[in-house]
Design an enzyme around this catalytic site. Structure first.
Site, PDB file in Angstrom:
ATOM      1  CG  HIS A   1      19.887  -1.903  -3.084  1.00  6.53           C
ATOM      2  ND1 HIS A   1      19.348  -2.239  -4.305  1.00  6.53           N
ATOM      3  CD2 HIS A   1      19.948  -0.550  -3.049  1.00  6.53           C
ATOM      4  CE1 HIS A   1      19.092  -1.130  -4.982  1.00  6.53           C
ATOM      5  NE2 HIS A   1      19.438  -0.093  -4.240  1.00  6.53           N
TER       6      HIS A   1
ATOM      7  CG  HIS B   1      -5.956 -32.168  -5.627  1.00  5.02           C
ATOM      8  ND1 HIS B   1      -4.680 -31.801  -5.284  1.00  5.02           N
ATOM      9  CD2 HIS B   1      -6.641 -32.287  -4.454  1.00  5.02           C
ATOM     10  CE1 HIS B   1      -4.586 -31.716  -3.972  1.00  5.02           C
ATOM     11  NE2 HIS B   1      -5.751 -32.003  -3.442  1.00  5.02           N
TER      12      HIS B   1
END
Length: 440
Positions: free
Chosen positions: A266, A345
């Site tokens: 956590h 690209h």
């Protein structure tokens, strides 16, 4: 054709269930209620005077010991990660989670009860688009306990997790794309687990008062103790993924990225949520449109084209927004998804080629020299590009501010310029350029 934006969702109606809280051991009834757009997830303490609410945001995180606790002022809600994971993974953006105690019911230790509750309430679309955090570059957090979380760019939300206990006991790995169907089938049923050696210290801290083999798995040596057999051979890592989803829900917006986690917990999850929130705050702070003056302070598009010989698709300057001194100017280029170079690209992850950024710098520097020479009868040619650096990707939707400063010139035919490109007040590329000017 533009794709339809994803819409926010809430629950279709109110639904509730009751049970025992894991850490406090109290009986609690949880009620899930619809909420309007842009409301987010809020917890309401029905048991307190004036029924205060707490936003499920990372700014309200209080503690992360064995569970995630949020709060505002003196009001707290403990162990929110399972309900948040279910809401977020099942597609609920806006809801009120009303409780008559300070911790949701633990159910069987998994998120299955919350998935069932959401199914009972239904999920309905709303009229506003969702907010996303799209990962542009790699982010990571680590801890002294060995936890490591890396966040990578991705078009989906994915989690790849490695979990291992003491001495790498019960080492497990799983990689999933988080969707409602995958969460419901593969992640939600995974139960919380604890190592036997940790049970007494947790009890000494007045935690897990409601814990039992009915709502948690206890690992003792090589033995796995629970009311029923393991639901998955790798149930532990699945529950760790559940916790990651719940903790990252505190970001408050959908994440488009790939989380790679090693031995998460956590605390590390919360650190990553904080990093994401800081980056989103930075982006929001610098996203305010900047004014682009024309006239004496700069050049509009027509004036730029009167100076430069370039035309589509090689004109890389939209405007000159200022001439700061005789040797400095700033140009601007708005990058859209329609740029022809995006077709080839990285079409799945469009990024402006670095060479086009260098060309944009050269064109702005050329305009500066042409202005000083008071002639446009020449054409500029590259001679060299030194100290070229590409620091951050330039993406569709970005606006590039191109800064050029002449540092050396020989007559009207040879010049050197120091240039850099800026997006959202961060330098994305830079170079020192030398070019010569020849008669047309």
């Amino acid at each position: 054709m533009a794709s339809t934006p994803e819409l926010q969702h809430t629950v279709g109606k109110t639904a509730s269930f009751s049970g025992t809280a894991l850490h406090t051991g109290e009986k609690v009834t949880l009620k899930l209620q619809p909420a309007p757009v842009d409301h987010g997830i809020k917890f309401k303490r029905k048991d307190l005077q004036e029924e205060p609410t707490i936003d499920a945001k990372i700014e309200n995180l209080k503690t992360v010991e064995r569970a995630t606790t949020i709060g505002e002022g003196s009001v707290r809600v403990h162990t929110v990660e399972h309900i948040l994971a279910a809401l977020w993974a099942m597609g609920v953006d806006n809801a009120i989670v009303e409780m008559d105690a300070n911790e949701p019911p633990i159910g069987d230790g998994s998120a299955q009860a919350y998935v069932d509750l959401i199914r009972k309430a239904g999920v309905t679309p709303q009229e506003e688009p969702r907010d996303f955090f799209r990962v542009r570059e790699t982010m990571h957090v680590s801890s002294k306990t060995g936890a490591l979380l890396v966040l990578l760019p991705d078009e989906k939300f994915r989690i790849s997790c490695t979990q291992a206990g003491p001495n790498n006991q019960f080492a497990q790995f799983l990689s999933v794309e988080v969707t409602p169907a995958v969460f419901e089938r593969e992640i939600a049923p995974a139960r919380t687990f604890v190592y036997y050696e940790d049970v007494k210290p947790l009890m000494d801290k007045n935690l897990i008062k409601g814990g039992s083999l009915e709502n948690a798995i206890v690992v003792r040596g090589e033995a796995v103790l629970s009311k029923e057999p393991l639901r998955f051979p790798d149930e532990f890592v699945r529950h760790k993924i559940l916790d990651i989803i719940g903790d990252l829900a505190l970001v408050g917006r959908r994440i488009r990225g790939h989380v790679v986690a090693v031995k998460p917990g956590h605390a590390a999850n919360a650190d990553l949520a904080c990093s994401i929130t800081r980056e989103q705050t930075r982006r929001s702070a610098v996203a305010t449109p900047r004014t682009m003056p024309s006239g004496d302070g700069g050049l509009d598009t027509d004036q730029v084209m009167q100076i430069l010989p370039h035309r589509f698709p090689f004109l890389m300057v939209d405007r000159i927004i200022s001439f700061e001194t005789e040797t400095k100017c700033v140009g601007v280029k708005t990058v859209t998804i329609n740029e022809p170079f995006f077709q080839g690209h990285f079409p799945g992850h469009p990024v402006m080629p670095g060479v086009m950024q260098v060309e944009a710098m050269a064109q702005v520097a050329s305009i500066l020299l042409f202005k000083l020479a008071k002639t446009t009868s020449r054409i500029g040619y590259f001679m060299s590009a030194d100290e070229v650096k590409f620091r951050k990707p330039v993406l569709p939707g970005d606006t590039i501010f191109i800064h050029a400063e002449l540092t050396k010139s020989r007559g009207e035919r040879l010049a050197k310029a120091k240039c850099h490109c800026v997006v959202n007040d961060a330098i994305v590329s830079e170079a020192e350029l030398m070019f010569t000017f020849l008669d047309k």
